[in-house]
Design a protein around this motif. Structure first.
Motif, PDB file in Angstrom:
ATOM      1  N   LEU A 468       0.373  -0.730  -0.112  1.00  0.00           N
ATOM      2  CA  LEU A 468       0.175   0.187  -0.046  1.00  0.00           C
ATOM      3  C   LEU A 468       0.445   1.168  -0.190  1.00  0.00           C
ATOM      4  O   LEU A 468       0.371   2.107  -0.500  1.00  0.00           O
ATOM      5  CB  LEU A 468      -1.036  -0.072   1.362  1.00  0.00           C
ATOM      6  N   ASP A 469       1.679   1.423   0.381  1.00  0.00           N
ATOM      7  CA  ASP A 469       2.702   2.725   0.726  1.00  0.00           C
ATOM      8  C   ASP A 469       2.976   2.719  -0.886  1.00  0.00           C
ATOM      9  O   ASP A 469       3.385   4.148  -1.228  1.00  0.00           O
ATOM     10  CB  ASP A 469       3.980   2.501   1.672  1.00  0.00           C
ATOM     11  N   ASP A 470       3.729   2.300  -1.306  1.00  0.00           N
ATOM     12  CA  ASP A 470       3.951   1.806  -2.865  1.00  0.00           C
ATOM     13  C   ASP A 470       3.320   3.223  -3.478  1.00  0.00           C
ATOM     14  O   ASP A 470       3.421   2.934  -4.089  1.00  0.00           O
ATOM     15  CB  ASP A 470       4.590   0.701  -3.433  1.00  0.00           C
ATOM     16  N   ILE A 471       2.125   2.202  -3.511  1.00  0.00           N
ATOM     17  CA  ILE A 471       0.945   2.524  -4.152  1.00  0.00           C
ATOM     18  C   ILE A 471       0.593   4.406  -4.019  1.00  0.00           C
ATOM     19  O   ILE A 471       0.658   5.043  -4.959  1.00  0.00           O
ATOM     20  CB  ILE A 471      -0.472   1.695  -4.805  1.00  0.00           C
ATOM     21  N   VAL A 472       0.612   4.333  -2.518  1.00  0.00           N
ATOM     22  CA  VAL A 472       0.628   5.791  -1.895  1.00  0.00           C
ATOM     23  C   VAL A 472       1.505   6.584  -2.760  1.00  0.00           C
ATOM     24  O   VAL A 472       1.521   7.509  -3.044  1.00  0.00           O
ATOM     25  CB  VAL A 472      -0.414   6.202  -0.924  1.00  0.00           C
ATOM     26  N   LYS A 473       3.131   5.966  -2.523  1.00  0.00           N
ATOM     27  CA  LYS A 473       4.077   6.596  -2.634  1.00  0.00           C
ATOM     28  C   LYS A 473       4.159   7.630  -1.261  1.00  0.00           C
ATOM     29  O   LYS A 473       4.273   8.888  -1.648  1.00  0.00           O
ATOM     30  CB  LYS A 473       4.040   7.247  -3.641  1.00  0.00           C
ATOM     31  N   VAL A 474       3.949   6.865  -0.220  1.00  0.00           N
ATOM     32  CA  VAL A 474       4.541   7.039   0.796  1.00  0.00           C
ATOM     33  C   VAL A 474       5.327   6.487   1.388  1.00  0.00           C
ATOM     34  O   VAL A 474       5.914   5.917   1.187  1.00  0.00           O
ATOM     35  CB  VAL A 474       2.990   8.095   1.891  1.00  0.00           C
ATOM     36  N   PRO A 475       6.171   7.142   2.901  1.00  0.00           N
ATOM     37  CA  PRO A 475       6.969   6.592   3.442  1.00  0.00           C
ATOM     38  C   PRO A 475       6.643   5.062   4.051  1.00  0.00           C
ATOM     39  O   PRO A 475       5.282   5.407   4.538  1.00  0.00           O
ATOM     40  CB  PRO A 475       7.591   7.942   4.404  1.00  0.00           C
ATOM     41  N   GLU A 476       7.655   4.336   4.075  1.00  0.00           N
ATOM     42  CA  GLU A 476       6.868   3.147   5.230  1.00  0.00           C
ATOM     43  C   GLU A 476       6.019   3.190   6.562  1.00  0.00           C
ATOM     44  O   GLU A 476       6.834   4.233   7.351  1.00  0.00           O
ATOM     45  CB  GLU A 476       8.072   1.613   4.343  1.00  0.00           C
ATOM     46  N   GLY A 477       5.296   2.483   6.583  1.00  0.00           N
ATOM     47  CA  GLY A 477       4.870   3.125   7.565  1.00  0.00           C
ATOM     48  C   GLY A 477       4.032   3.138   7.670  1.00  0.00           C
ATOM     49  O   GLY A 477       3.084   3.844   8.868  1.00  0.00           O
TER      50      GLY A 477
END
Length: 553
Positions: A468-477
């Motif tokens: 999910l964080d990759d799809i939204v392109k936000v920091p891990e966690g």
């Protein structure tokens, strides 16, 4: 002898739009360039080479399956159909120096089997480490370790398995495999599906960046394509390292064929424009059994059962070959009793095996999540990226119908069987969803925890495939901190979910408990990524419930 498997006759969820046709130029391109890209360059006239490493799999008390692929000449690259018949010798010994030899023999690698060979070795001692090597034309392969299963009636104090799934070449490096290989304490490792991905370059989630290009660069459709893609994966040094350290026990999921595959087609297959599904499926099956150290129990399937002494047996499922099409407005209700994820024969086989089992633990290698997962309660900002990850309509849907949630009659029958027959200590081991989970498997999720739990489930996250964080392109966690509490509130049988990290699991089993230690890698795009333990959950014997424990094994 020739080692050959004969196959029976027979939207991209992370991209903005579904590709409905394949450009004719890509589909009809000459093989030379994309195939050559799969391997390092070799000089003409060079000796045979073992460029894809060696592997072992499906350990038995008296034997194990050994695999390699020889490149006899420079032009005999995967999928080419070129190259002479080549004699490949194999040696098995009790020591790494191969001085105490216990078995030897030879096979013939031919273009008909893409120059892959399998040696199904028998006559070995149970619960024993062995080392093996292949040789051809004066060239030796690397020496690798394997291990036989314990004797069927052995009182085994413990077992330890690595557990992985979902390795997208273009999204990053396979550091999880490297860290599992470095442990040196595995009886075997389980690959729960999506060992390869079928998409063309840049077509599948990579957080917007292709870290390393796959081969062939177009979506794989033909036998040559699938062979080339398997060959590309087998050049990865981290994957080779793990295959050299322990036997693998593997099942397939959809991406070994095409996204959201079912018995009659796939979401990522356009009938006609991409040939027939029957031909594509047969090609994918043949390449899989050529390139993987897997012993099919029934021709063309991956469902089979292995036993590890009195401690555990492992039922391995094939949840793609026999399933009905995923439910939708057009194809029926998730509760339709005529729809199946297992097929009748496989479900009966699974039920009979679980009931007859006399081991302390019944493990089930399961490619898609069996625990219920209600997603419709999530807010729009969380639901949309989750829908994208799972390939669901972004306007909203209550369930992921590619999982057991889309085939509730099969699940209801299986869980009722566990309860009715008082079958304890059933643990589902699952991949697919690119998240880590620790779940009870309730008989009735709507009333849980008042209703009973029939089993437990440990789900491992992806090796590299987008979460999910990759799809939204936000920091891990970032996403997990918000989504995990919401998911758990709507699904009370879920003890833990991590939506954001990449990594692997280590399953440790004793008579008293089965424990999954969850590990994460620091950065899938870093070839030298580090690994760290993040959580552990266990199920104690007789409880059918998961609980947190605060130390890895």
């Amino acid at each position: 002898m020739t080692s050959r498997y004969r196959a029976p006759e027979g939207v991209n969820s992370l991209t903005p739009r579904r590709r409905t046709v394949v450009k004719a130029a890509a589909a009809a391109a000459a093989l030379a360039a994309p195939l050559a890209a799969a391997l390092p360059a070799r000089a003409a006239g060079e000796s045979p080479a073992f460029l894809h490493g060696v592997a072992s799999g499906d350990p038995l008390p008296d034997g194990v399956l050994l695999w390699t692929r020889v490149t006899p000449t420079a032009e005999a690259i995967p999928g080419s159909g070129l190259g002479p018949d080549t004699e490949v010798a194999w040696t098995v010994a009790k020591d790494k120096a191969l001085t105490n030899i216990v078995a030897k023999g030879s096979l013939t690698a031919t273009a008909a089997s893409d120059h892959t060979v399998k040696a199904d070795i028998r006559g070995l001692e149970p619960g024993t480490d062995y080392w093996f090597r292949f040789s051809a034309g004066g060239t030796d392969s690397p020496v690798a370790r394997t291990r036989t299963a314990p004797a069927a009636d052995a009182a085994v104090p413990g077992l330890r398995f690595g557990v992985v799934s979902c390795a997208n070449w273009e999204a990053g490096y396979f550091s999880s495999y490297r860290h599992l290989a470095a442990r040196g304490d595995l009886d075997a490792w389980l690959h729960l599906g999506d060992y390869i991905y079928e998409y063309g370059t840049g077509e599948y989630g990579t957080r917007g960046t292709v870290v390393r290009q796959t081969s062939p660069t177009h979506e794989i459709l033909t036998l040559a394509d699938y062979r080339t893609r398997h060959g590309k994966y087998k050049t990865d040094p981290d994957l080779q390292a793990l295959h050299h350290k322990a036997p693998v026990v593997a099942i397939w999921d959809d991406h070994e064929f095409a996204n959201d595959a079912w018995s009659g087609g796939a979401e990522n297959h356009t009938e006609g424009a991409e040939g027939t599904w029957a031909a594509r499926q047969a090609a994918a099956r043949q390449a899989y059994f050529e390139w993987m150290p897997v012993r099919p129990a029934l021709a063309g399937t991956t469902y089979r059962r292995l036993r590890f002494g009195k401690l555990a047996d492992l039922s391995l499922l094939d949840l793609r070959s026999f399933r009905s099409q995923q439910a939708s407005t057009a194809s029926g209700s998730v509760d339709d009793p005529d729809r199946t994820i297992t097929g009748r024969a496989q479900l009966d086989w699974l039920k009979a095996g679980l009931k007859a089992s006399d081991t302390a633990w019944r493990l089930v290698g399961n490619s898609v999540m069996i625990s219920p997962f209600a997603v419709g309660s999530l807010s729009a900002d969380l639901f949309k990226p989750l829908a994208k990850l799972l390939g669901l309509p972004e306007e909203g849907i209550a369930l992921n119908t590619d999982q057991w949630d889309g085939y509730t009659d099969d699940r209801r029958e299986l869980l009722a069987h566990l309860r009715t027959n008082a079958i304890r200590n059933t643990v589902f081991l699952t991949g697919d969803i690119h998240m880590a989970w620790a779940n009870d498997v309730p008989v009735d999720a709507g009333t849980y925890p008042l209703s009973a739990s029939a089993a437990t489930e440990f789900v491992v996250t992806s090796v590299t495939s987008d979460n999910l964080d990759d799809i939204v392109k936000v920091p891990e966690g970032t996403v997990s901190a918000i989504a995990a509490p919401v998911i758990r509130a709507a699904n009370r049988h879920v003890h833990w979910v991590d939506t954001d990290r990449h990594g692997y699991g280590v399953l440790d089993i004793t008579a008293d408990r089965a424990q999954m230690d969850y590990y994460v890698v620091s950065d899938r795009t870093n070839v030298n990524a580090t690994s760290s333990w993040t959580r552990s959950y266990r199920t104690r014997t007789g409880t059918q419930k998961v609980e947190r424990t605060y130390d890895p094994v």
